[in-house]
Design an enzyme around this catalytic site. Structure first.
Site, mmCIF file in Angstrom:
data_model
loop_
_atom_site.group_PDB
_atom_site.id
_atom_site.type_symbol
_atom_site.label_atom_id
_atom_site.label_comp_id
_atom_site.label_asym_id
_atom_site.label_seq_id
_atom_site.Cartn_x
_atom_site.Cartn_y
_atom_site.Cartn_z
ATOM 1 C CG ASN A 86 -1.770 1.140 1.637
ATOM 2 O OD1 ASN A 86 -1.892 2.069 0.560
ATOM 3 N ND2 ASN A 86 -2.291 1.587 2.605
ATOM 4 C CE LYS A 91 0.151 3.344 4.939
ATOM 5 N NZ LYS A 91 0.114 3.609 6.235
ATOM 6 C CG HIS A 109 -5.702 1.782 5.431
ATOM 7 N ND1 HIS A 109 -5.502 2.836 6.370
ATOM 8 C CD2 HIS A 109 -4.760 1.029 5.209
ATOM 9 C CE1 HIS A 109 -4.162 2.646 6.650
ATOM 10 N NE2 HIS A 109 -3.622 1.640 6.183
ATOM 11 C CD GLU A 164 -2.710 5.547 6.930
ATOM 12 O OE1 GLU A 164 -2.791 5.880 5.577
ATOM 13 O OE2 GLU A 164 -1.996 5.272 7.433
ATOM 14 C CD GLU A 221 -3.408 -2.438 7.881
ATOM 15 O OE1 GLU A 221 -2.257 -2.669 7.174
ATOM 16 O OE2 GLU A 221 -4.261 -1.474 7.421
ATOM 17 N N GLY A 231 2.381 2.365 10.688
ATOM 18 C CA GLY A 231 3.543 3.626 10.406
ATOM 19 C C GLY A 231 4.194 4.013 11.796
ATOM 20 C CB SER A 259 5.486 -1.581 11.695
ATOM 21 O OG SER A 259 5.258 -0.202 12.061
HETATM 22 P P1 PGA Z 1 2.955 0.411 7.740
HETATM 23 O O1 PGA Z 1 1.428 0.735 6.957
HETATM 24 O O2 PGA Z 1 3.544 -0.861 7.002
HETATM 25 O O3 PGA Z 1 3.764 1.725 7.185
HETATM 26 O O4 PGA Z 1 2.740 0.406 8.948
HETATM 27 C C1 PGA Z 1 0.666 -0.349 6.959
HETATM 28 C C2 PGA Z 1 -0.726 0.003 6.389
HETATM 29 O O5 PGA Z 1 -1.268 1.010 6.458
HETATM 30 O O6 PGA Z 1 -1.521 -0.540 5.387
#
Ligand code: PGA
Length: 251
Positions: free
Chosen positions: A9, A11, A96, A98, A168, A174, A213
């Site tokens: 992903n 983003k 997601h 976010e 997640e 992140g 992560s």
């Molecule tokens: P990350 O993001 O691997 O940077 O923690 C995962 C995601 O948001 O799908």
């Protein structure tokens, strides 16, 4: 035996030049990468068709980060499921964290998006997970249960057929703080048991990714857990070498 899937992903990152270099790095490995697993790259909307054209003649797939809950019409700024399919997408992320936290997407809206995506022939990847506060309060399972229940309420007992799930934990996205393989496995197992109430066969078949992560150094251990079938990778998917390494350590 469930087939593994690794999803990257991106983003809100990337340019055409970045994509050219990324694909150049993936190409020498594309056959072995997709031999034992499915690999999907999820760029921002404007780059879907371009990436799709570069992935022609490979088994690499593309997916979208979001989809409108509406089919078509006067919805300025929205992108429909049919358009995503037309641009070459096989997959789309729905819910997601976010989107849920920064754009106020409710469980109900996410459920609507999932059903619309399915009706267009996309495989939705339903993202679920708890915040740190919810984990501390001991309501991780209740939170995830509600996120899943909204989909079943809107779409009925078969709503999760032909979909995938991604667990997640919000506190791991992140932040560099990955859930331990045991923490992730516990939640995956909980979800599988929860789905068993709907359909034993679905609970055994559904592909469940872990995200938060994931990096080359922790992917193998996470993926070795019995109920973890792949990874949804954010930050580490932006470096082609790291993404390739994550794919290769998996399954
Ligand atoms: P990350 O993001 O691997 O940077 O923690 C995962 C995601 O948001 O799908």
């Amino acid at each position: 035996m469930r087939r593994k899937l690794i999803a990257g992903n991106w983003k809100m990152h990337g340019t055409q030049e970045f994509i050219r270099e990324y694909v150049d790095a993936l190409m020498p490995n594309h056959i072995t990468l997709t031999e034992n697993r499915d690999v999907v790259v999820i760029p921002p909307f404007p780059y879907l068709s371009y990436l799709n054209s570069l992935f022609e003649q490979t088994n690499l797939s593309i997916g979208a980060q979001n989809v409108s809950s509406e089919l078509a019409g006067a919805f300025t700024g929205e992108v429909s499921a049919e358009m995503l399919k037309d641009a070459g997408c096989d997959y789309v992320l729905v819910g997601h964290s976010e989107r849920r936290t920064l754009f106020n997407e409710s469980n109900e809206l996410v459920a609507k998006k999932l059903l619309v995506a399915k009706s267009a022939g996309l495989t939705p990847i339903l993202c679920v997970g708890e915040t740190l506060e919810q984990r501390v309060q001991g309501i991780t399972e209740a939170t995830i249960s509600n996120q899943i229940q909204a989909v079943i309420e809107l779409g009925g007992d078969t709503a999760l057929e032909d979909t995938m799930l991604a667990y997640e934990p919000v506190w791991a996205i992140g932040t560099g703080q990955t859930a331990t393989p045991e923490q992730a496995q516990n939640v995956h197992e909980f979800i599988r048991n929860r789905l068993e109430g709907l359909s034993k066969s679905l609970s055994e078949r559904i592909i469940m990714l872990y995200g938060g992560s994931v990096k080359a150094s922790n992917a193998a251990e996470l993926m070795s857990m019995p109920d973890i079938d792949g990874a949804l990778v954010g930050g580490a998917s932006l470096k082609a070498e790291d993404f390739i390494q994550i794919c290769e350590t998996t399954g």
